[in-house]
Design a protein around this motif. Structure first.
Motif, mmCIF file in Angstrom:
data_model
loop_
_atom_site.group_PDB
_atom_site.id
_atom_site.type_symbol
_atom_site.label_atom_id
_atom_site.label_comp_id
_atom_site.label_asym_id
_atom_site.label_seq_id
_atom_site.Cartn_x
_atom_site.Cartn_y
_atom_site.Cartn_z
ATOM 1 N N ASP A 119 8.428 32.132 -10.825
ATOM 2 C CA ASP A 119 8.070 32.509 -9.462
ATOM 3 C C ASP A 119 8.003 34.025 -9.345
ATOM 4 N N SER B 105 9.405 26.926 -11.716
ATOM 5 C CA SER B 105 9.064 25.802 -10.852
ATOM 6 C C SER B 105 8.511 24.650 -11.682
ATOM 7 N N GLY C 141 5.379 28.980 -14.867
ATOM 8 C CA GLY C 141 6.253 28.484 -13.815
ATOM 9 C C GLY C 141 7.185 29.505 -13.205
ATOM 10 N N HIS D 154 14.378 31.272 -13.269
ATOM 11 C CA HIS D 154 13.957 30.141 -12.454
ATOM 12 C C HIS D 154 12.471 29.871 -12.680
#
Length: 254
Positions: A211, A254, A209, A252
């Motif tokens: 990015d 997703s 996930g 971060h």
């Protein structure tokens, strides 16, 4: 006239890259070759570095940086060195400190720290002989942040940072710059796979996930930039992370 022409032809500068058989090391060999260096590709896996050396017009020298005789043979083959990239390293396991496998910690220190020192010691005469040299040590954001399960690796990479700083102090006044490039999350074929003992699912989960983690080529680009600054410019340290990674604990996904 022919002799004059020969003398005016500049000899290519020589770069030595350890851990050149894959990942950041292989990408760095390519990046430095594009900058006009004759690249000596050093690693244990002879077949890989021979293929890489053929690709970049360099030389392959089989070398285990944890073995003194192997490193001495590397140094004997490189009388003059303009750039040394101490890239070889690695992580094994995610043990808590209270459950640490000290053999794996010992291996990480031997490869990441003692191997770096061993190669640097052996190649210092060649670096001095160049009259203008750069040592680039590949550290890590693990040399700046602690995280659970990372004690052995973070201790080793903190060691890389301090060895780099110490060497810069001790070589001050000589025409040798000492730099560290410290990457954050880099997705390569082997790093996490080795850390998790070949468990592909656990290795993949590290980047799940995220990015756009860094690629080996991103780090190689930074190393080549550091290595090609004007001779009076020393990039003490360059920390490079993907945009998605604000800190060790803040990524971060997703």
């Amino acid at each position: 006239m022919g002799g004059m022409s020969d003398q005016s032809t500049p000899q290519p500068r020589t770069a030595v890259v350890t851990g050149a058989s894959s990942g950041i090391g292989a990408a760095t060999a390519r990046a430095l070759a594009e900058q006009g260096f004759r690249v000596v590709c050093a690693a244990r896996r002879t077949d890989r570095i021979e293929a890489l050396a053929d690709e970049v017009g360099g030389e392959a020298i089989t070398c285990d940086i944890t073995d003194a005789a192997s490193v001495e043979a590397l140094a004997a083959a490189v009388p003059v060195c303009h750039v040394l990239v101490n890239n070889a390293g690695g992580a094994v396991g995610v043990d808590r400190v209270d459950e640490a496998d000290l053999d794996t910690w010992r291996w990480m220190y031997d490869v990441n720290v003692l191997g770096l020192v061993r190669v640097t010691q052996a190649l210092l005469p060649a670096l001095r002989a160049s009259g203008d040299a750069v040592v680039v040590n590949v550290g890590s954001t693990a040399g700046r942040w602690a995280y659970e399960g990372g004690g052995g690796y973070t201790a080793a990479k903190h060691g890389v940072k301090v060895v780099t700083e110490t060497l810069r102090l001790e070589l001050n006044g000589e025409p040798i710059r000492v730099c560290e490039v410290a990457p954050g999350m880099v997705r390569t074929d082997e790093f996490s796979l080795k850390r998790f003992g070949g468990d592909q699912a656990r290795a993949d989960a590290v980047y799940a996930g995220v990015d756009q983690p860094l690629l080996a080529e991103d780090v190689a680009d930074a190393i080549a930039w550091v290595a090609t600054r004007p001779s009076h410019v020393d990039i003490d340290e360059l920390v490079i992370k993907p945009r998605a990674q604000a800190a060790a604990h803040k990524v971060h996904r997703s």
